[in-house]
Write a protein that holds these residues in place. Structure first.
Motif, PDB file in Angstrom:
ATOM      1  N   GLN A 171       7.604   5.647   2.319  1.00  0.00           N
ATOM      2  CA  GLN A 171       6.657   4.701   2.905  1.00  0.00           C
ATOM      3  C   GLN A 171       5.821   3.993   1.843  1.00  0.00           C
ATOM      4  N   ILE A 172       6.029   4.345   0.564  1.00  0.00           N
ATOM      5  CA  ILE A 172       5.327   3.630  -0.501  1.00  0.00           C
ATOM      6  C   ILE A 172       5.593   2.133  -0.376  1.00  0.00           C
ATOM      7  N   ALA A 173       6.791   1.767   0.077  1.00  0.00           N
ATOM      8  CA  ALA A 173       7.102   0.350   0.267  1.00  0.00           C
ATOM      9  C   ALA A 173       6.213  -0.254   1.345  1.00  0.00           C
TER      10      ALA A 173
ATOM     11  N   GLY B 173       3.335  -3.175   0.825  1.00  0.00           N
ATOM     12  CA  GLY B 173       3.322  -4.374   1.657  1.00  0.00           C
ATOM     13  C   GLY B 173       2.027  -4.475   2.428  1.00  0.00           C
ATOM     14  N   GLY B 174       1.587  -3.339   3.009  1.00  0.00           N
ATOM     15  CA  GLY B 174       0.338  -3.322   3.752  1.00  0.00           C
ATOM     16  C   GLY B 174      -0.849  -3.625   2.854  1.00  0.00           C
TER      17      GLY B 174
ATOM     18  N   PHE C 211       6.268  -3.903  -8.685  1.00  0.00           N
ATOM     19  CA  PHE C 211       6.281  -3.247  -7.379  1.00  0.00           C
ATOM     20  C   PHE C 211       7.601  -2.522  -7.155  1.00  0.00           C
ATOM     21  N   ALA C 212       8.705  -3.202  -7.495  1.00  0.00           N
ATOM     22  CA  ALA C 212      10.024  -2.606  -7.268  1.00  0.00           C
ATOM     23  C   ALA C 212      10.192  -1.334  -8.092  1.00  0.00           C
ATOM     24  N   VAL C 213       9.800  -1.404  -9.384  1.00  0.00           N
ATOM     25  CA  VAL C 213       9.923  -0.231 -10.248  1.00  0.00           C
ATOM     26  C   VAL C 213       9.013   0.887  -9.743  1.00  0.00           C
TER      27      VAL C 213
ATOM     28  N   PHE D 256      13.466  -1.811  -1.590  1.00  0.00           N
ATOM     29  CA  PHE D 256      12.513  -2.877  -1.899  1.00  0.00           C
ATOM     30  C   PHE D 256      11.475  -2.984  -0.780  1.00  0.00           C
ATOM     31  N   PRO D 257      10.192  -3.124  -1.125  1.00  0.00           N
ATOM     32  CA  PRO D 257       9.196  -3.313  -0.061  1.00  0.00           C
ATOM     33  C   PRO D 257       9.592  -4.491   0.819  1.00  0.00           C
TER      34      PRO D 257
END
Lengths: 342, 337
Positions: free
Chosen positions: A275-277, A281-282, A318-320, B151-152
């Protein structure tokens, strides 16, 4: 003992070996996404502001006149050396943007995680233990609604209620203007800086500013957490060892608390790692709603400026970050739970 | 399940049991839904249908057009509080909030239908082919899809609409396309993994043994067996797509305000109003999002509880044992000689 450490080492090596292609695919994806767009980034960001000759010079300086393959190679080299380029519009190194604004994002996400666990764990546990009873249905609805409410809508409502109508809490920025000017910058984490400087009032001011954004982002995650804990607890409560514990006459609250709940949490930790993604995003949306000076609001600024290198750099980071965090979570759950290693 | 799957192998000349029967087979557990799951399913379905009705009949339901700022020569008030003529009040641009909420349902539905259909059309066949054929194609597709999945999702959608807005402008299709890419990996993963395990089944081997070409095996034998969990993901993705669309609109990368009414864009404008205590411009579009996403999620969760055997509950029946004959009565310690 030897066998145990052997399996651990093997698992760690396998997991690490997966990270490299993953990061490579992700950064390649970012590069392709940013470069398939027609037109060159320099004129997109600065067109109309500079003369054609100056534009060409900037294009050359940023390396956009080289063949795509060469640019790709340089980009990969930059990522490996953690150098994410210069922004086009205000000519800052992207690394500087990350350092300056990363503290705010870190504060927000960690505070949101605390809120999420404080709300999600007890509610999820209760719902899972009393499946299909009125509290369960109520908690599930709460979980669904907090997930269904866009963070910016929840933020807006909290701003209206606690900021405007009740006038209890500030609704934007990380601190009051005086505090921002007074606290000396050391760690780039304002909350920590205020504490280090011994300014107790500033610390409280920052904390007050943090409450609404953290609750907003935290409730989004709490919704996910409630669902996860509930489903995993229900499945764990069906297993044989729980039945065995009950058969031995252990009280139901101890069966749930000591035998089932902890085991139900292992998959929860793994999935929360993913959920880090969602969290990132949030965070972008929360920062935008509360005018929070984090990386997310910087990203939105650079998007509006059409600054390709800045966007590319921030997105790469962010991706890394997502890959690294999910690696850490997997390692932690492997240490905690031997079943993961096999 | 195996009984149903073997059936076509026995009569290979029969016309393919597609269409009605395939759908009925997928939906059959819905009829058997029990208890809470049934309530969730129906409540979710009712809310979703309500919004579909709003979307389809928007011009007749909404009092005004979504971009109308005057009626009969009289301009609407600016940021007017809710009253009899404007039930939900008006915005800073003198637009009627109620009308924008109703027309927003239309935009949301258009984007969701487009994005779910496109990602289904891409994700399901890719997963089927990748899982069935295996090899390097499978391995590289899995790697790319996993990367996309990690990917987010919001950032991916933002970057894509950032790029698409330069190419084709902020249209409904551009928004749908940027959301699509986020969901393709989900269908791909589920269908691919099911295919990998299903292709070892006896009925597939039998189909190969009678000389069926790979395309026939995939279309006639594997397809209906690997799409079982797709409706659940589809419903949950639809809910998620609404949120992503609103987030894009909130950041200014969704559908352009001149093209259609969009809830996320309205909420972005409402943030500035909130400081002045103006609540109606944000509350109603926000509630519309919450209600629709809740409805779709309830429907998805209800489907999941009825389709997923690990979560399914069945009504318990009391088991009555006949009295034991005396010779078989359990012996106790006292009976021991």
């Amino acid at each position: 003992m030897a066998a145990r450490s052997g399996s651990m080492r093997r698992y760690l090596l396998q997991r690490l070996a997966l990270v490299v292609p993953m990061v490579w695919v992700l950064v390649t994806l970012v590069f392709l996404l940013m470069r398939v767009a027609p037109g060159d980034p320099v004129s997109a960001a600065l067109g109309g502001r500079l003369s054609p000759a100056a534009l060409a010079a900037r294009r050359h300086a940023a390396g956009f006149d080289k063949p795509l393959v060469v640019q790709y190679g340089e980009y990969l080299r930059d990522v490996v050396t953690l150098n994410f380029g210069q922004t086009l519009t205000d000519n800052r190194p992207v690394r500087e943007v990350l350092i300056d604004n990363g503290g705010a994002t870190l504060t927000l996400t960690l505070a949101a995680l605390i809120v999420a666990f404080a709300v999600g764990l007890p509610l999820g546990r209760r719902a899972g233990r009393h499946r299909d009873t009125p509290p369960d249905v109520g908690i599930r609805l709460f979980g669904i609604i907090t997930y269904a409410a866009p963070v910016f809508f929840l933020g807006l409502i909290l701003q209206l209620v606690f900021g405007v109508f009740l006038d209890w809490l500030p609704t934007s920025d990380q601190a009051g203007p005086v505090v921002q000017a007074e606290v000396p910058t050391r760690t780039h984490i304002l909350l920590l800086d205020a504490l280090l400087a011994g300014q107790w009032n500033s610390f409280v001011d920052v904390l007050r500013h943090l409450i609404l954004p953290a609750v907003t982002l935290g409730l989004l995650l709490a919704g996910v957490l409630i669902r996860l804990v509930r489903v995993n607890l229900i499945q764990t409560l069906r297993s044989d060892y729980v039945e065995a514990a009950r058969a031995r006459g252990i009280r139901e609250s101890d069966v749930v608390g000591r035998h089932a709940f902890r085991n139900a949490l292992v998959p929860v930790v793994t999935v929360m790692g993913l959920q880090i993604a969602l969290l990132l995003g949030g965070a972008v949306l929360t920062e935008e709603t509360f005018n929070w000076p984090g990386i997310g609001s910087q990203l939105v600024n650079y998007l509006n400026e059409r600054d390709y290198t800045a966007v590319q750099g921030i997105i790469t980071v962010f991706a890394v970050a997502v890959v690294v965090v999910s690696l850490l979570i997997d390692v932690v759950s492997a240490v905690v739970d031997p079943r993961v290693r096999y | 399940m195996s009984q149903l799957s073997v059936e076509p192998v026995e009569e290979p000349r029969e016309p393919a049991p597609q269409g009605g029967r395939g759908i009925r087979r997928v939906l059959s557990p819905v009829r058997s839904a029990r208890g809470i799951a049934r309530i969730l399913l129906w409540a979710g379905a009712a809310i979703s249908v309500l919004f579909v009705v709003l979307a389809v009949f928007a011009p007749w339901i909404a009092p005004y057009r979504f971009d109308q700022y005057s009626a009969g020569g009289h301009p609407f008030p600016k940021q007017g509080a809710p009253d009899a003529t404007h039930l939900f009040g008006t915005t800073v641009q003198s637009l009627d909030v109620a009308s924008r909420v109703v027309f927003g349902a239309r935009t949301a539905l258009e984007v969701v239908v487009q994005s779910v259909v496109i990602s289904l059309l891409v994700g399901v066949p890719l997963g089927l082919v990748s899982g069935y054929l295996g090899g390097w194609l499978d391995r590289s597709l899995v790697l790319v899809m996993d990367a996309l999945f990690a990917f987010p999702s919001l950032l991916l959608a933002i970057v894509l609409s950032f790029l698409l807005s330069g190419l084709i402008g902020g249209t409904v299709t551009a928004a749908a396309l940027s959301i699509t890419v986020v969901y393709i990996p989900q269908y791909f993963r589920v269908v691919r993994n099911t295919t990998v395990s299903a292709k070892e089944a006896t009925y597939v081997e039998a189909a190969r043994a009678i000389g069926a070409r790979p395309i026939t095996v995939m279309r006639r034998y594997l397809f209906t067996n690997v799409v079982q969990s797709v409706p659940v993901i589809g419903t949950l993705n639809a809910a998620d797509a609404i949120l992503t669309l609103a987030a894009l609109g909130f950041l200014g990368y969704g559908v352009q305000p001149t093209q259609a009414a969009e809830w996320g864009y309205d909420l972005q404008r409402a943030v500035a109003d909130a400081g002045a205590g103006i609540w109606w411009t944000g509350l109603y579009p926000g509630l519309a999002i919450v209600l629709l996403v809740t409805g779709l999620t309830l429907a998805g969760e209800g489907l999941n509880e009825t389709l997923n055997p690990t979560l399914r509950t069945r009504p318990l029946r009391r088991v009555l044992l006949p009295p034991l004959p005396a010779t078989l009565a359990p012996r106790t310690h006292r009976d021991r000689p």
